[in-house]
Scaffold this motif. Sequence first.
Motif, PDB file in Angstrom:
ATOM      1  N   LEU A 166       0.856  -1.183   0.000  1.00  0.00           N
ATOM      2  CA  LEU A 166       0.000   0.000   0.000  1.00  0.00           C
ATOM      3  C   LEU A 166       0.895   1.236   0.000  1.00  0.00           C
ATOM      4  CD1 LEU A 166      -2.577  -1.046   2.776  1.00  0.00           C
ATOM      5  CD2 LEU A 166      -2.407  -1.831   0.411  1.00  0.00           C
ATOM      6  N   VAL A 167       0.730   2.084  -1.005  1.00  0.00           N
ATOM      7  CA  VAL A 167       1.583   3.266  -1.149  1.00  0.00           C
ATOM      8  C   VAL A 167       0.737   4.513  -1.306  1.00  0.00           C
ATOM      9  CG1 VAL A 167       3.412   4.367  -2.491  1.00  0.00           C
ATOM     10  CG2 VAL A 167       3.341   1.883  -2.311  1.00  0.00           C
ATOM     11  N   GLY A 168       1.069   5.580  -0.565  1.00  0.00           N
ATOM     12  CA  GLY A 168       0.360   6.849  -0.729  1.00  0.00           C
ATOM     13  C   GLY A 168       0.228   7.593   0.583  1.00  0.00           C
ATOM     14  N   THR A 169      -0.226   8.815   0.495  1.00  0.00           N
ATOM     15  CA  THR A 169      -0.306   9.680   1.682  1.00  0.00           C
ATOM     16  C   THR A 169      -1.735   9.924   2.163  1.00  0.00           C
ATOM     17  OG1 THR A 169      -0.281  11.630   0.234  1.00  0.00           O
ATOM     18  CG2 THR A 169       1.837  10.881   1.091  1.00  0.00           C
ATOM     19  N   GLU A 170      -2.719   9.290   1.514  1.00  0.00           N
ATOM     20  CA  GLU A 170      -4.109   9.470   1.936  1.00  0.00           C
ATOM     21  C   GLU A 170      -4.428   8.447   3.028  1.00  0.00           C
ATOM     22  OE1 GLU A 170      -7.244  10.602   3.003  1.00  0.00           O
ATOM     23  OE2 GLU A 170      -6.834  11.776   1.177  1.00  0.00           O
ATOM     24  N   ASP A 171      -4.411   8.899   4.289  1.00  0.00           N
ATOM     25  CA  ASP A 171      -4.599   8.004   5.433  1.00  0.00           C
ATOM     26  C   ASP A 171      -5.898   7.214   5.355  1.00  0.00           C
ATOM     27  OD1 ASP A 171      -2.203   8.786   6.537  1.00  0.00           O
ATOM     28  OD2 ASP A 171      -3.085  10.336   7.796  1.00  0.00           O
ATOM     29  N   PHE A 172      -6.957   7.881   4.903  1.00  0.00           N
ATOM     30  CA  PHE A 172      -8.258   7.212   4.834  1.00  0.00           C
ATOM     31  C   PHE A 172      -8.198   6.014   3.890  1.00  0.00           C
ATOM     32  CE2 PHE A 172     -12.313   6.510   2.719  1.00  0.00           C
ATOM     33  CZ  PHE A 172     -13.157   6.332   3.798  1.00  0.00           C
ATOM     34  N   LEU A 173      -7.592   6.193   2.713  1.00  0.00           N
ATOM     35  CA  LEU A 173      -7.513   5.107   1.731  1.00  0.00           C
ATOM     36  C   LEU A 173      -6.580   4.000   2.213  1.00  0.00           C
ATOM     37  CD1 LEU A 173      -7.399   7.019  -1.682  1.00  0.00           C
ATOM     38  CD2 LEU A 173      -9.349   5.879  -0.617  1.00  0.00           C
ATOM     39  N   LEU A 174      -5.482   4.381   2.872  1.00  0.00           N
ATOM     40  CA  LEU A 174      -4.569   3.375   3.410  1.00  0.00           C
ATOM     41  C   LEU A 174      -5.294   2.485   4.428  1.00  0.00           C
ATOM     42  CD1 LEU A 174      -1.365   5.545   3.986  1.00  0.00           C
ATOM     43  CD2 LEU A 174      -1.531   3.606   2.422  1.00  0.00           C
ATOM     44  N   GLN A 175      -6.051   3.111   5.324  1.00  0.00           N
ATOM     45  CA  GLN A 175      -6.761   2.352   6.352  1.00  0.00           C
ATOM     46  C   GLN A 175      -7.878   1.514   5.741  1.00  0.00           C
ATOM     47  OE1 GLN A 175      -5.757   2.331   9.763  1.00  0.00           O
ATOM     48  NE2 GLN A 175      -6.996   0.495   9.532  1.00  0.00           N
ATOM     49  N   GLU A 176      -8.573   2.074   4.765  1.00  0.00           N
ATOM     50  CA  GLU A 176      -9.655   1.318   4.124  1.00  0.00           C
ATOM     51  C   GLU A 176      -9.109   0.110   3.378  1.00  0.00           C
ATOM     52  OE1 GLU A 176     -13.554   1.954   1.215  1.00  0.00           O
ATOM     53  OE2 GLU A 176     -12.027   3.515   1.313  1.00  0.00           O
TER      54      GLU A 176
END
Length: 334
Positions: free
Chosen positions: A19-29
């Motif tokens: 999982l790569v990226g800075t959007e915390d919501f999408l990482l957690q989802e």
Amino acid sequence: MITDLHKKLKKSVSPIYLLVGTEDFLLQEAENTIVKAALQGEIDDFNFQTYDLKEAFLGDALEDAQTPSFFGGHKVIIIKSCTFLTAQKEKNVQDVEPLFDYIENPSPFTTVVFVAPYEKLDERKKVTKALKKQVELVECHPVEVNNLDSWIKDQFTGNVIITNDGVESLKLLVGNNLSILKLECEKLQLFIGDEGEVNAELVELMVAKTIEQNIFSLIEKIAARQTTEALKILHELLYVGEEPIKVVALLASQIRLLYEIKQLSGNGYSNNQIASSVGVSPGRVFYGQKQSNLFQANELKEAIKLIAKADYNMKTGQGDKVLILEMLILQMNK
């Protein structure tokens, strides 16, 4: 994107995810979705473990991944803070050699999820290349406001749909904060029940406006020369206890932003370049661009002068603050 992940997980669960990226919501989802699919909701201390590489070691996590669950069955290992995939200096230096072997021969009874909450990875590193080549990559980057439409529509289930004007109203009120958008969509779905249509009128009724959003609406009324509506918004702000000096400060901030957007846009800057230059989110620039088009550059410069004068008069006690604010709105509407 998460939608693609959902589709793939319905068919099968991969042994390794990145999982790569800075959007915390999408990482957690994404993390929650993978765990749910892999463990079928049966989560306990024996089949689910998290290792944060700020404190833990990669070797220990991989050893755990190769150890069968105490009661058998499938298990999930979450490995967070994967700084070893970036150019950043590691607080806890990791030995990545065991990872190459694991990638080639992953445990059949374990799903390993690497979480890299960074804008980009170091593609020059051998370990990054190997991991990206062999595993299931899930990108969790912030979603641009103008790309949110399908994501918002997907949040409504059953026979509930949101209209295009409802989507636009929701984006205007909330922006591209996915966590808040998700909550607002759930609230709207709960309100309307199992069947119905969510339109702009309902969104505006149900979604609370912040003072910044009210300032945005106030400026739109000024641009449209709708003096009565502009004063109505102003009085609503004052009624709920907002201080006149704060309203003036927010007006000044937004008008200055519109002027900067107009100038930079006229010089050929893209929205992302403007956002980086003036230090605001691309979403705010997206809507600011639309609003700046309602004004001529000289109108915005004059508005800045009027606001500065009103601010000075308030702070030096030259008249009633509410009256000064009302006069400012009337002058800006001319």
